[in-house]
Design an enzyme around this catalytic site. Structure first.
Site, PDB file in Angstrom:
ATOM      1  N   ASP A  44      73.492  72.052  30.700  1.00 21.01           N
ATOM      2  CA  ASP A  44      72.831  71.765  32.001  1.00 21.01           C
ATOM      3  C   ASP A  44      72.639  70.302  31.734  1.00 21.01           C
ATOM      4  O   ASP A  44      72.516  69.603  30.776  1.00 21.01           O
ATOM      5  CB  ASP A  44      71.503  72.477  32.381  1.00 21.01           C
ATOM      6  CG  ASP A  44      70.852  71.919  33.647  1.00 21.01           C
ATOM      7  OD1 ASP A  44      71.551  71.804  34.393  1.00 21.01           O
ATOM      8  OD2 ASP A  44      69.468  71.935  33.731  1.00 21.01           O
ATOM      9  N   ASP A  58      70.438  67.892  34.474  1.00 18.85           N
ATOM     10  CA  ASP A  58      69.256  67.223  34.890  1.00 18.85           C
ATOM     11  C   ASP A  58      67.827  67.741  34.009  1.00 18.85           C
ATOM     12  O   ASP A  58      68.093  69.080  33.738  1.00 18.85           O
ATOM     13  CB  ASP A  58      68.742  67.586  36.322  1.00 18.85           C
ATOM     14  CG  ASP A  58      69.665  66.744  36.929  1.00 18.85           C
ATOM     15  OD1 ASP A  58      70.175  65.427  36.798  1.00 18.85           O
ATOM     16  OD2 ASP A  58      70.148  67.377  38.041  1.00 18.85           O
ATOM     17  N   ASP A  83      69.325  63.440  41.070  1.00 18.07           N
ATOM     18  CA  ASP A  83      69.011  63.213  42.260  1.00 18.07           C
ATOM     19  C   ASP A  83      67.635  62.536  42.694  1.00 18.07           C
ATOM     20  O   ASP A  83      67.805  61.767  43.625  1.00 18.07           O
ATOM     21  CB  ASP A  83      68.945  64.677  42.973  1.00 18.07           C
ATOM     22  CG  ASP A  83      70.266  65.363  43.013  1.00 18.07           C
ATOM     23  OD1 ASP A  83      71.467  64.742  42.958  1.00 18.07           O
ATOM     24  OD2 ASP A  83      70.765  66.576  42.955  1.00 18.07           O
ATOM     25  N   ASP A 125      73.965  71.494  38.709  1.00 15.99           N
ATOM     26  CA  ASP A 125      74.102  71.245  39.971  1.00 15.99           C
ATOM     27  C   ASP A 125      73.774  69.850  40.804  1.00 15.99           C
ATOM     28  O   ASP A 125      73.540  69.731  41.772  1.00 15.99           O
ATOM     29  CB  ASP A 125      72.794  72.339  40.639  1.00 15.99           C
ATOM     30  CG  ASP A 125      73.216  72.706  42.017  1.00 15.99           C
ATOM     31  OD1 ASP A 125      73.950  72.682  42.610  1.00 15.99           O
ATOM     32  OD2 ASP A 125      72.196  73.352  42.490  1.00 15.99           O
ATOM     33  N   ASP A 132      67.138  74.302  31.475  1.00 20.25           N
ATOM     34  CA  ASP A 132      65.783  74.058  31.700  1.00 20.25           C
ATOM     35  C   ASP A 132      65.413  74.893  32.912  1.00 20.25           C
ATOM     36  O   ASP A 132      64.276  75.292  32.972  1.00 20.25           O
ATOM     37  CB  ASP A 132      65.337  72.856  31.711  1.00 20.25           C
ATOM     38  CG  ASP A 132      65.804  72.113  32.901  1.00 20.25           C
ATOM     39  OD1 ASP A 132      65.002  71.974  33.774  1.00 20.25           O
ATOM     40  OD2 ASP A 132      66.971  71.753  33.089  1.00 20.25           O
TER      41      ASP A 132
END
Length: 238
Positions: free
Chosen positions: A10, A12, A21, A96, A176
């Protein structure tokens, strides 16, 4: 052998120290508008609206990139990524976030070329502004993932590609968030999952760890991530 290991990250709060973001929102003065619009828009559309607002305010793509380059990435993680790549591991990102943010940050830290694949939401330049669109334009039918990206489906594809090669490659999944739970359930006994301790993925796994077939190796900070990941790569099993 390291060449038989695929490490999937992942982005972030896993590969990087914060959320890309929110980093842009906070550091480029968008917090008030973000809080106002947050209840009304899906996340992807909200982030696209934030980039539109930056364009309206006269902020350039270069200024957004400079903001992203100030995002911290733990030095031990940087060195571990370089080491894993040098050992022959196949490194991938499934996130994402969006392609512009991820590529900008990884290039800044000199590790973009270490990754064979980045699966995330597309981001393109349209009339001198950045535009974000969802990875999945149509519903994917997974209740565990947000509507724009099912990470479990991405993991299915990665697993299928490793099977086609004739090798039973071991997967290490590092994450996470709650959207990392779906791909975690796809892992098998020879695989490992590395959930960040006290974050949503770890909390969800700890409610019922028996449903996870992969070996569970928790981590807390970037130094832990780097050390545990390299140990797992060096071992012939998780």
């Amino acid at each position: 052998m390291a060449g038989e290991v695929v490490v999937i990250f992942d982005f972030d709060r896993t590969l990087i120290e914060d959320d890309s973001d929110r980093w842009v929102v906070t550091n480029m003065g968008l917090t008030q508008l973000f809080n106002q619009l947050r209840p009304t828009l899906p996340w992807n559309f909200l982030m696209d609206r934030m980039l539109e607002e930056l364009h309206i305010r006269g902020k350039t793509i270069e200024e957004i990139a400079d903001c992203l380059k100030s995002m911290p990435l733990h030095p031990h993680v940087i060195e571990a990524i370089k080491s894993a790549h040098a050992l022959g591991c196949d490194l991938k990102v499934v996130s994402d976030s969006n392609m512009f943010y991820i590529k900008t940050i990884l290039e800044h830290y000199g590790i973009y070329e270490c990754f064979s694949e980045i699966t995330t939401n597309p981001c393109v330049v349209d009339n001198r502004r950045l535009r974000i669109s969802p990875f999945s334009p149509s519903p994917h039918g997974c209740d565990l993932c947000p509507p724009n990206l099912c990470k479990g489906r991405v993991l299915d594809r990665i697993q299928a590609s490793t099977t086609e090669s004739g090798m039973k490659r071991r997967l290490i999944y590092v994450g996470d968030g709650m959207n990392d739970f779906c791909p975690t359930l796809k892992l098998v006994e020879r695989d490992c999952v590395m959930p960040r301790k006290d974050f949503p993925l770890w909390n969800r796994i700890m409610k019922n760890p028996q449903i996870v077939r992969a070996k569970i190796h928790e981590w807390g900070e970037g130094e832990d991530l780097a050390r545990i990941m390299l140990q797992l790569i060096a071992n012939e099993s998780c």
